[in-house]
Design a protein around this motif. Structure first.
Motif, PDB file in Angstrom:
ATOM      1  N   ASP A   7      62.143  10.602  18.393  1.00 37.75           N
ATOM      2  CA  ASP A   7      61.112  10.044  17.512  1.00 37.75           C
ATOM      3  C   ASP A   7      60.202   9.030  18.190  1.00 37.75           C
ATOM      4  OD1 ASP A   7      62.903   7.965  17.686  1.00 37.75           O
ATOM      5  OD2 ASP A   7      63.479   8.005  15.581  1.00 37.75           O
ATOM      6  N   GLU A   8      60.386   8.787  19.479  1.00 40.72           N
ATOM      7  CA  GLU A   8      59.487   7.899  20.214  1.00 40.72           C
ATOM      8  C   GLU A   8      58.493   8.760  20.992  1.00 40.72           C
ATOM      9  OE1 GLU A   8      61.474   4.878  22.561  1.00 40.72           O
ATOM     10  OE2 GLU A   8      63.192   4.995  21.213  1.00 40.72           O
ATOM     11  N   TYR A   9      57.204   8.663  20.621  1.00 33.91           N
ATOM     12  CA  TYR A   9      56.208   9.555  21.217  1.00 33.91           C
ATOM     13  C   TYR A   9      56.093   9.442  22.737  1.00 33.91           C
ATOM     14  CZ  TYR A   9      54.943  10.984  16.571  1.00 33.91           C
ATOM     15  OH  TYR A   9      54.995  11.495  15.298  1.00 33.91           O
ATOM     16  N   PRO A  10      56.153   8.227  23.317  1.00 32.86           N
ATOM     17  CA  PRO A  10      56.073   8.181  24.790  1.00 32.86           C
ATOM     18  C   PRO A  10      57.208   8.957  25.456  1.00 32.86           C
ATOM     19  CG  PRO A  10      55.713   6.001  23.854  1.00 32.86           C
ATOM     20  CD  PRO A  10      56.155   6.894  22.727  1.00 32.86           C
ATOM     21  N   LEU A  11      58.410   8.855  24.889  1.00 38.79           N
ATOM     22  CA  LEU A  11      59.554   9.562  25.460  1.00 38.79           C
ATOM     23  C   LEU A  11      59.455  11.066  25.219  1.00 38.79           C
ATOM     24  CD1 LEU A  11      61.946   8.987  27.200  1.00 38.79           C
ATOM     25  CD2 LEU A  11      63.321   8.652  25.162  1.00 38.79           C
ATOM     26  N   GLN A  12      58.871  11.458  24.090  1.00 38.77           N
ATOM     27  CA  GLN A  12      58.653  12.888  23.846  1.00 38.77           C
ATOM     28  C   GLN A  12      57.873  13.506  25.001  1.00 38.77           C
ATOM     29  OE1 GLN A  12      56.547  13.414  20.172  1.00 38.77           O
ATOM     30  NE2 GLN A  12      58.393  13.383  18.923  1.00 38.77           N
TER      31      GLN A  12
END
Length: 123
Positions: A7-12
């Motif tokens: 759910d963390e966009y940078p990690l996605q």
């Protein structure tokens, strides 16, 4: 095809880029509910689950993995967590790998390759 729940966009973006560079197609979702709906739908043949442990919504990564294993007992599972590593022994499904955040992209590829190569399924 690898199902990713983060759910963390940078990690996605990092996970998607790492897996794509490693030759894996991915579906990246931000909630466990979405992931289970997609997995249960059976429209795609997912070879592995990569999930964050702490997700927004009702389901955490532990529960997502348990429900997916009820459908596909052989599905490789990789957990990603910054804080919940101590819970893995009690909460994690058998034959899973836990990556402590932050981790190097190569660690993710190694984990997936190891689980896929040691799996008992031939598909």
């Amino acid at each position: 095809m690898v199902l990713v729940v983060e759910d963390e966009y940078p990690l996605q973006g990092i996970v998607e880029e790492t897996l794509t560079d490693g030759g894996f197609a991915t579906d990246i979702l931000s909630s466990g509910e979405e992931a289970l709906t997609l997995f249960k739908g059976g429209l795609k043949n997912y070879k592995a689950l990569v999930t964050d442990v702490n997700l927004k919504g009702r389901l955490d990564g532990w529960e997502v993995a348990r429900q997916i294993r009820e459908i596909d007992p052989e599905c490789p599972v990789i957990y990603m967590t910054g804080a919940a590593a101590g819970e893995w022994a009690a909460q994690g499904v058998p034959n899973s790998i836990l990556l402590q955040k932050p981790f190097a992209p190569a660690q993710l590829l190694t984990a997936i390759s190891n689980l896929l190569n040691t799996g008992t399924s031939t598909g």
